[in-house]
Structure formats: C-alpha cells, structure tokens
Scaffold this motif. Structure first.
Motif, PDB file in Angstrom:
ATOM      1  N   VAL A  11       0.931  -1.106   0.184  1.00  0.00           N
ATOM      2  CA  VAL A  11      -0.025  -0.153   0.066  1.00  0.00           C
ATOM      3  C   VAL A  11       0.840   1.140   0.071  1.00  0.00           C
ATOM      4  CG1 VAL A  11      -1.493   1.428   1.450  1.00  0.00           C
ATOM      5  CG2 VAL A  11      -2.035  -0.865   1.057  1.00  0.00           C
ATOM      6  N   LEU A  12       1.877   1.370   0.700  1.00  0.00           N
ATOM      7  CA  LEU A  12       2.977   2.411   0.813  1.00  0.00           C
ATOM      8  C   LEU A  12       3.482   2.560  -0.636  1.00  0.00           C
ATOM      9  CD1 LEU A  12       4.642   1.939   4.393  1.00  0.00           C
ATOM     10  CD2 LEU A  12       2.752   3.569   3.832  1.00  0.00           C
ATOM     11  N   LEU A  13       3.812   1.557  -1.189  1.00  0.00           N
ATOM     12  CA  LEU A  13       4.481   1.980  -2.457  1.00  0.00           C
ATOM     13  C   LEU A  13       3.405   2.252  -3.485  1.00  0.00           C
ATOM     14  CD1 LEU A  13       6.623  -1.643  -2.626  1.00  0.00           C
ATOM     15  CD2 LEU A  13       7.571   0.788  -2.517  1.00  0.00           C
ATOM     16  N   LEU A  14       2.121   1.788  -3.520  1.00  0.00           N
ATOM     17  CA  LEU A  14       1.289   2.190  -4.487  1.00  0.00           C
ATOM     18  C   LEU A  14       0.981   3.410  -4.131  1.00  0.00           C
ATOM     19  CD1 LEU A  14      -1.147  -1.013  -4.098  1.00  0.00           C
ATOM     20  CD2 LEU A  14       0.073  -0.310  -6.130  1.00  0.00           C
ATOM     21  N   ARG A  15       0.801   3.990  -2.866  1.00  0.00           N
ATOM     22  CA  ARG A  15       0.394   5.481  -2.589  1.00  0.00           C
ATOM     23  C   ARG A  15       1.983   6.510  -3.124  1.00  0.00           C
ATOM     24  NH1 ARG A  15      -1.820   5.536   3.527  1.00  0.00           N
ATOM     25  NH2 ARG A  15      -3.817   4.482   3.162  1.00  0.00           N
ATOM     26  N   GLY A  17       3.042   5.900  -5.956  1.00  0.00           N
ATOM     27  CA  GLY A  17       2.984   6.075  -7.342  1.00  0.00           C
ATOM     28  C   GLY A  17       3.399   5.015  -8.149  1.00  0.00           C
ATOM     29  N   GLN A  18       3.900   3.724  -7.670  1.00  0.00           N
ATOM     30  CA  GLN A  18       4.522   2.648  -8.149  1.00  0.00           C
ATOM     31  C   GLN A  18       3.397   1.933  -8.879  1.00  0.00           C
ATOM     32  OE1 GLN A  18       7.578   0.260  -6.901  1.00  0.00           O
ATOM     33  NE2 GLN A  18       8.345   1.672  -5.290  1.00  0.00           N
ATOM     34  N   SER A  19       3.450   1.362  -9.919  1.00  0.00           N
ATOM     35  CA  SER A  19       2.558   0.532 -10.559  1.00  0.00           C
ATOM     36  C   SER A  19       2.303  -0.725  -9.931  1.00  0.00           C
ATOM     37  CB  SER A  19       2.758   0.282 -12.136  1.00  0.00           C
ATOM     38  OG  SER A  19       4.100  -0.628 -12.358  1.00  0.00           O
ATOM     39  N   ASN A  20       1.207  -1.358 -10.047  1.00  0.00           N
ATOM     40  CA  ASN A  20       0.821  -2.500  -9.605  1.00  0.00           C
ATOM     41  C   ASN A  20       1.727  -3.724 -10.120  1.00  0.00           C
ATOM     42  OD1 ASN A  20      -1.635  -1.098  -8.825  1.00  0.00           O
ATOM     43  ND2 ASN A  20      -3.146  -2.819  -9.982  1.00  0.00           N
ATOM     44  N   ALA A  21       1.982  -3.765 -11.079  1.00  0.00           N
ATOM     45  CA  ALA A  21       3.196  -4.642 -11.706  1.00  0.00           C
ATOM     46  C   ALA A  21       4.366  -4.454 -11.157  1.00  0.00           C
ATOM     47  CB  ALA A  21       3.183  -4.556 -13.304  1.00  0.00           C
ATOM     48  N   ASP A  22       5.089  -3.388 -10.880  1.00  0.00           N
ATOM     49  CA  ASP A  22       6.236  -3.304 -10.106  1.00  0.00           C
ATOM     50  C   ASP A  22       6.031  -3.453  -8.646  1.00  0.00           C
ATOM     51  OD1 ASP A  22       7.108  -2.148 -12.418  1.00  0.00           O
ATOM     52  OD2 ASP A  22       7.016  -0.109 -11.924  1.00  0.00           O
ATOM     53  N   VAL A  23       5.154  -3.381  -8.232  1.00  0.00           N
ATOM     54  CA  VAL A  23       4.959  -3.747  -6.536  1.00  0.00           C
ATOM     55  C   VAL A  23       4.826  -5.249  -6.567  1.00  0.00           C
ATOM     56  CG1 VAL A  23       3.396  -3.464  -4.588  1.00  0.00           C
ATOM     57  CG2 VAL A  23       3.769  -1.261  -6.026  1.00  0.00           C
ATOM     58  N   ALA A  24       4.025  -5.834  -7.318  1.00  0.00           N
ATOM     59  CA  ALA A  24       4.052  -7.294  -7.460  1.00  0.00           C
ATOM     60  C   ALA A  24       5.375  -7.899  -7.505  1.00  0.00           C
ATOM     61  CB  ALA A  24       3.022  -7.722  -8.525  1.00  0.00           C
ATOM     62  N   ARG A  25       6.176  -7.405  -8.697  1.00  0.00           N
ATOM     63  CA  ARG A  25       7.480  -8.030  -8.575  1.00  0.00           C
ATOM     64  C   ARG A  25       8.332  -7.731  -7.382  1.00  0.00           C
ATOM     65  NH1 ARG A  25       6.582  -6.413 -14.271  1.00  0.00           N
ATOM     66  NH2 ARG A  25       7.685  -4.121 -13.649  1.00  0.00           N
ATOM     67  N   ALA A  26       8.357  -6.611  -6.771  1.00  0.00           N
ATOM     68  CA  ALA A  26       9.255  -6.307  -5.858  1.00  0.00           C
ATOM     69  C   ALA A  26       8.836  -7.078  -4.597  1.00  0.00           C
ATOM     70  CB  ALA A  26       9.028  -4.799  -5.518  1.00  0.00           C
ATOM     71  N   LEU A  27       7.723  -7.239  -4.346  1.00  0.00           N
ATOM     72  CA  LEU A  27       7.143  -8.293  -2.991  1.00  0.00           C
ATOM     73  C   LEU A  27       6.935  -9.568  -3.366  1.00  0.00           C
ATOM     74  CD1 LEU A  27       4.902  -5.415  -1.216  1.00  0.00           C
ATOM     75  CD2 LEU A  27       7.280  -5.874  -1.181  1.00  0.00           C
ATOM     76  N   ASN A  28       7.085  -9.947  -4.637  1.00  0.00           N
ATOM     77  CA  ASN A  28       6.656 -11.475  -5.050  1.00  0.00           C
ATOM     78  C   ASN A  28       5.268 -11.945  -4.654  1.00  0.00           C
ATOM     79  OD1 ASN A  28       7.691 -13.893  -5.994  1.00  0.00           O
ATOM     80  ND2 ASN A  28       8.324 -14.651  -4.132  1.00  0.00           N
ATOM     81  N   TRP A  36      -6.088  -5.795  -5.721  1.00  0.00           N
ATOM     82  CA  TRP A  36      -7.128  -5.902  -4.624  1.00  0.00           C
ATOM     83  C   TRP A  36      -6.875  -5.015  -3.485  1.00  0.00           C
ATOM     84  CZ3 TRP A  36     -11.959  -6.047  -3.730  1.00  0.00           C
ATOM     85  CH2 TRP A  36     -12.472  -6.554  -2.367  1.00  0.00           C
ATOM     86  N   TRP A  37      -5.447  -4.991  -3.202  1.00  0.00           N
ATOM     87  CA  TRP A  37      -5.176  -4.230  -2.074  1.00  0.00           C
ATOM     88  C   TRP A  37      -5.302  -2.725  -2.442  1.00  0.00           C
ATOM     89  CZ3 TRP A  37       0.039  -7.171  -1.062  1.00  0.00           C
ATOM     90  CH2 TRP A  37      -0.214  -8.487  -0.314  1.00  0.00           C
ATOM     91  N   LYS A  38      -5.038  -2.484  -3.625  1.00  0.00           N
ATOM     92  CA  LYS A  38      -5.048  -1.086  -3.859  1.00  0.00           C
ATOM     93  C   LYS A  38      -6.706  -0.625  -4.020  1.00  0.00           C
ATOM     94  CE  LYS A  38      -3.843   2.212  -7.833  1.00  0.00           C
ATOM     95  NZ  LYS A  38      -3.417   2.160  -8.988  1.00  0.00           N
ATOM     96  N   HIS A  39      -7.460  -1.496  -4.451  1.00  0.00           N
ATOM     97  CA  HIS A  39      -8.891  -1.069  -4.611  1.00  0.00           C
ATOM     98  C   HIS A  39      -9.596  -0.783  -3.116  1.00  0.00           C
ATOM     99  CE1 HIS A  39     -13.112  -1.673  -5.463  1.00  0.00           C
ATOM    100  NE2 HIS A  39     -13.310  -2.167  -4.649  1.00  0.00           N
ATOM    101  N   ARG A  40      -9.132  -1.927  -2.041  1.00  0.00           N
ATOM    102  CA  ARG A  40      -9.351  -1.579  -0.827  1.00  0.00           C
ATOM    103  C   ARG A  40      -9.131  -0.437  -0.075  1.00  0.00           C
ATOM    104  NH1 ARG A  40     -14.037  -3.044   0.494  1.00  0.00           N
ATOM    105  NH2 ARG A  40     -13.192  -3.209   2.627  1.00  0.00           N
ATOM    106  N   ASP A  41      -7.741  -0.100  -0.432  1.00  0.00           N
ATOM    107  CA  ASP A  41      -7.083   1.140   0.156  1.00  0.00           C
ATOM    108  C   ASP A  41      -7.746   2.377  -0.462  1.00  0.00           C
ATOM    109  OD1 ASP A  41      -4.997   2.592   1.609  1.00  0.00           O
ATOM    110  OD2 ASP A  41      -4.413   3.347  -0.467  1.00  0.00           O
ATOM    111  N   LEU A  42      -8.140   2.338  -1.824  1.00  0.00           N
ATOM    112  CA  LEU A  42      -8.865   3.482  -2.344  1.00  0.00           C
ATOM    113  C   LEU A  42     -10.349   3.604  -1.803  1.00  0.00           C
ATOM    114  CD1 LEU A  42      -7.584   3.183  -6.057  1.00  0.00           C
ATOM    115  CD2 LEU A  42      -7.043   5.090  -4.573  1.00  0.00           C
TER     116      LEU A  42
END
Length: 261
Positions: A11-15, A17-28, A36-42
């Motif tokens: 959530v911190l990375l998404l806020r 400005g990082q993309s969903n794909a970049d966050v998924a790769r970074a955190l595996n 879904w996490w982004k949707h719930r946070d928004l």
C-alpha cells in the motif's frame, strides 16, 4: 521498530505512485492481489472512481440503516429478485407488491431509499401489482444470496455480517418476510354453549415459502424474539405454512408488524 506486513508495504509503494506490476514484482505477490489491495485502500479513503454516485456497505464501509436493510432483506427473500447484468446493464432489485396493499408498497420504496440513498427507486405497473425497483451495481454486495435459479432450488444462508444485522434488528426481517410471503388473518370457530351456537374469532399470522432455508431463517428469528409458532403439513405445491396463533405471540407480532395496509 515494528515490521510492516507485505500488504502494508504494498500500500505504501502504491501510494508512492508505483504501478501494480512493479509492486507485485518487488514483493513477489500476484498482481491480482496487489490490485485488490489497491482497490480496498482507495475505497477506505473514498477515492474510487465514481465513488460519489454510489453507496455500499461492503465496498466502501458506508453506514447502513440496519432496520431498513433487514426489512428489505426479508422482502427480497420472500418475493424479490435481482436481474443479472447479462440481461440489464445495471443490476436491479425488484419487489413485487400487490395493489391491494399500497402502504406496503410505500414501505418498500422507503426502505430502498434508506438502504441506497443515492439511488432512486421506481414503480413498474403490472396486472394487479407493481414491481418496486432500484438499480445499483452493488446489489450483489447487499444480497449475496443472489444467484441463478429459483431460491428453493439452491442454498440460501445468511452471511455472518447479515446475521449480525438480523440479531440487532430481528423485527425488520420478520416484517419484510410477512409483508412479502405472509399475512395476518382472522380465524373463527363455533361452539355450542347452553344450546346456543357461539362464534369465536381470533387473529393469527401465516407465512408460506417453498424454500426450507428461508423458512428456517424465519422460524429461527421468531425463536430469537420469543414468538411461538407451528408448521403445518406440506401443501400440494410444496409450500409449508408457518402459523403463529398463541395469543401472546400474536400480540407481539401485532406490536411490531400488524396487518398489511
């Protein structure tokens, strides 16, 4: 220092400005999980697109009128249906109301306005009745019992969050079920006293539904509020009558429900 969970890191990375794909790769983690996490946070922050055009307890944690909701839930379980988006662009909930009971029709519309205050109900005329309708993309959220086929041919069970609302507002559910698939009538019987035939009248409530699951929801709720009931022999068409005839129980039902109007 308290270690952040993977979700909190995402959530911190998404806020940031990082993309969903970049966050998924970074955190595996799967990209869908990040979405879904982004949707719930928004949703939590009220920043979803189109947020101002809709309300939803499940998606946005919006406040809900519990009594109005349990009443509408009872109406839906008894005599309502939701049209699937495959047939209509936006799902719609329709409650069929007999024209002989205009007060019930008004109550249905009022409950829809209280549960979905940003959506406008409408009435569609049919022979001898009206369908009171409301359109919302979030109807499946409010009524997870929605699904293909007839209600009595599939499992109908309340979600835990729905049961909590019913526990807090049981009379709303009972009123909705009676207004849809029930009635209050006056029975009568005669007996001879000192050679004189006397007529005795007494009120009682009936509820009839083909679904054993819905009948169980009704009777469990009656038990919870202290109303005594009996089930009759199954009818030829498959329905079963739930009868409330004890004087104290009828008086309790009259206090909270009363006859249709």
């Amino acid at each position: 220092m308290v270690e952040r969970s993977i979700r909190e890191q995402a959530v911190l990375l998404l806020r940031d400005g990082q993309s969903n794909a970049d966050v998924a790769r970074a955190l595996n983690v799967p990209k869908g999980t990040v979405s879904w996490w982004k949707h719930r946070d928004l949703a939590k922050r009220g920043e979803l697109p189109g947020r101002k055009q809709s309300t939803c307890l499940r998606c946005y944690d919006d406040p809900l009128d519990g009594s109005a909701y349990t009443y509408l839930l009872g109406l839906y379980l008894g005599d309502g249906h939701i049209m699937h988006p495959k047939q209509h662009r936006v799902p719609n909930l329709a409650i069929t109301c007999d024209d002989n009971w205009p007060g019930v029709m008004d109550s249905v519309e009022q409950a829809m306005r209280q549960v979905l205050p940003k959506n406008s109900p409408c009435r569609v005329r049919r022979t001898g009745c009206h369908d009171v309708k409301v359109y919302s993309m979030h109807l499946p959220c409010y009524f997870p019992q929605h699904g293909p086929g007839k209600k009595h041919e599939r499992l109908i069970a309340l979600e835990p969050w729905q049961q909590q609302l019913v526990d807090a507002h049981p009379w709303g559910l009972l009123r909705g079920l009676v207004h849809s698939d029930g009635c209050r009538i006056t029975n009568w019987a005669t007996r001879t006293v000192d050679g004189v035939v006397r007529r005795h009248e007494y009120p009682r409530y009936f509820f009839t539904n083909t679904s054993a699951d819905i009948r169980r929801i009704f009777t469990d709720t009656l038990d919870a509020v202290g109303v005594e009931w009996k089930a009759s022999v199954p009818r030829p068409l498959g329905g079963v009558n739930i009868s409330v005839a004890r004087r104290a129980s009828v008086a309790l039902m009259d206090e909270h429900i009363g006859p249709k109007y």
